[in-house]
Design a protein around this motif. Structure first.
Motif, PDB file in Angstrom:
ATOM      1  N   LEU A  47      26.534 -32.357   4.222  1.00  0.00           N
ATOM      2  CA  LEU A  47      27.968 -32.484   3.995  1.00  0.00           C
ATOM      3  C   LEU A  47      28.344 -31.929   2.629  1.00  0.00           C
ATOM      4  O   LEU A  47      27.493 -31.790   1.750  1.00  0.00           O
ATOM      5  N   ALA A 203      29.037 -31.717  11.498  1.00  0.00           N
ATOM      6  CA  ALA A 203      30.360 -32.223  11.146  1.00  0.00           C
ATOM      7  C   ALA A 203      31.011 -31.351  10.085  1.00  0.00           C
ATOM      8  O   ALA A 203      32.212 -31.046  10.166  1.00  0.00           O
ATOM      9  N   GLN A 204      30.236 -30.934   9.089  1.00  0.00           N
ATOM     10  CA  GLN A 204      30.765 -30.100   8.022  1.00  0.00           C
ATOM     11  C   GLN A 204      31.262 -28.758   8.563  1.00  0.00           C
ATOM     12  O   GLN A 204      32.219 -28.184   8.037  1.00  0.00           O
ATOM     13  N   GLY A 206      32.731 -28.366  11.318  1.00  0.00           N
ATOM     14  CA  GLY A 206      33.924 -28.578  12.127  1.00  0.00           C
ATOM     15  C   GLY A 206      33.686 -28.984  13.559  1.00  0.00           C
ATOM     16  O   GLY A 206      34.620 -28.966  14.376  1.00  0.00           O
ATOM     17  N   ALA A 223      31.166 -39.792   5.188  1.00  0.00           N
ATOM     18  CA  ALA A 223      31.848 -38.775   5.984  1.00  0.00           C
ATOM     19  C   ALA A 223      32.698 -39.402   7.073  1.00  0.00           C
ATOM     20  O   ALA A 223      33.793 -38.902   7.381  1.00  0.00           O
ATOM     21  N   GLU A 224      32.222 -40.483   7.678  1.00  0.00           N
ATOM     22  CA  GLU A 224      33.049 -41.165   8.678  1.00  0.00           C
ATOM     23  C   GLU A 224      34.283 -41.762   8.010  1.00  0.00           C
ATOM     24  O   GLU A 224      35.394 -41.705   8.562  1.00  0.00           O
ATOM     25  N   GLU A 226      35.865 -40.597   5.590  1.00  0.00           N
ATOM     26  CA  GLU A 226      36.778 -39.488   5.313  1.00  0.00           C
ATOM     27  C   GLU A 226      37.319 -38.824   6.578  1.00  0.00           C
ATOM     28  O   GLU A 226      38.222 -37.998   6.507  1.00  0.00           O
ATOM     29  N   THR A 228      35.351 -36.930   8.618  1.00  0.00           N
ATOM     30  CA  THR A 228      34.554 -35.742   8.946  1.00  0.00           C
ATOM     31  C   THR A 228      33.587 -36.048  10.083  1.00  0.00           C
ATOM     32  O   THR A 228      33.483 -35.273  11.045  1.00  0.00           O
TER      33      THR A 228
END
Length: 260
Positions: A47, A203-204, A206, A223-224, A226, A228
């Motif tokens: 990430l 995830a990063q 997209g 990340a969750e 946020e 992402t």
């Protein structure tokens, strides 16, 4: 395998130490939170977190909220925890995304950095989605990363080096898959089901990504938080017997409507 009720699954998670009083010590958790906050990319799991998590107390706070570790900053050593209720809540959220994938017959990629523990759990879900008409991604042949090979067993991508499957946090194997698919003109996945850097890098880039993470791997929880990562399921990602994950996987498949 009989499908456990929510309460029975919580009891199983506690008994098997998939959640509850887990094996990962508090010292290790805090060390990883500090390293993530200090910008050590090994702990970012693919990430790009920038400076948004530069305060390790913010990392601890999100881990207490989403994973269930002890929220007291003064607790520096000894036992740490994962809240099994949060584990089941996240399994339900993952099940909803799997149900969506099945309904749309989406293209799904499975991968794991914990082949000694989670490959069967991922493989069972892959088989269930395939039975519903999903396109389970077959990775290109000959992929390399991190001085090893990216290969696939039972529809699950893993990292191999020296004739052994390796535990890895690296995002590079996922890069190799996604770049390899693009080079062949094949579509990217609609969904990735994974862990570690496999999940984070997808995830990063997209792609909808859902996965599992231990209490010493804070990046996917950040990340969750946020938005992402779509879902991060808190659990001990390498308990003593991989069969301990079977009731959890059965619960997940049942909640997603993928059994029968």
């Amino acid at each position: 395998m009989p499908i456990l009720s929510r309460d029975a699954l919580v009891e199983h998670l506690l008994r098997s130490r998939i959640a509850g009083d887990v094996a990962t010590p508090r010292e290790n958790n805090l060390d990883h939170y500090r390293k993530l906050a200090n910008g050590d990319r090994h702990y970012w799991l693919g990430l790009e977190l920038g400076d948004r998590w530069a305060d390790e107390q913010d990392v601890l706070a999100v881990m207490a909220e989403r994973c269930g570790v002890v929220d007291d900053p003064a607790h520096r050593a000894g036992q740490d925890t994962i809240d099994p209720e949060l584990t089941v809540d996240a399994l339900d959220r993952m099940a909803a995304r799997l149900k969506e994938a099945a309904a749309g017959r989406q293209r799904v990629l499975f991968a794991t950095g914990h082949p000694g523990a989670l490959i069967d759990a991922h493989g069972r879900v892959a088989a269930a989605l395939r039975a519903q008409g999903c396109d389970i991604v077959r990775i290109p042949g000959g992929l390399t990363a991190d001085e090893g090979y990216v290969v696939q067993f039972a529809d699950v991508a893993v990292f191999e080096r020296g004739a052994s499957l390796w535990h890895t946090h690296s995002p590079e194997p996922m890069n190799a898959i996604l770049d390899g698919l693009a080079l062949l003109g094949e579509a990217a996945p609609d969904l990735v089901v994974a862990d570690h850097g496999w999940a984070g890098r997808a995830a990063q880039r997209g792609i909808d990504s859902v996965g599992y993470a231990d209490c010493n791997d804070p990046a996917l929880f950040c990340a969750e938080a946020e938005g992402t990562m779509k879902v991060t399921v808190p659990l001990d990602d390498h308990v003593v017997d991989p069969r301990f994950y079977e009731p959890m996987t059965a619960y997940l498949l049942n909640a997603a409507g993928l059994l029968g």
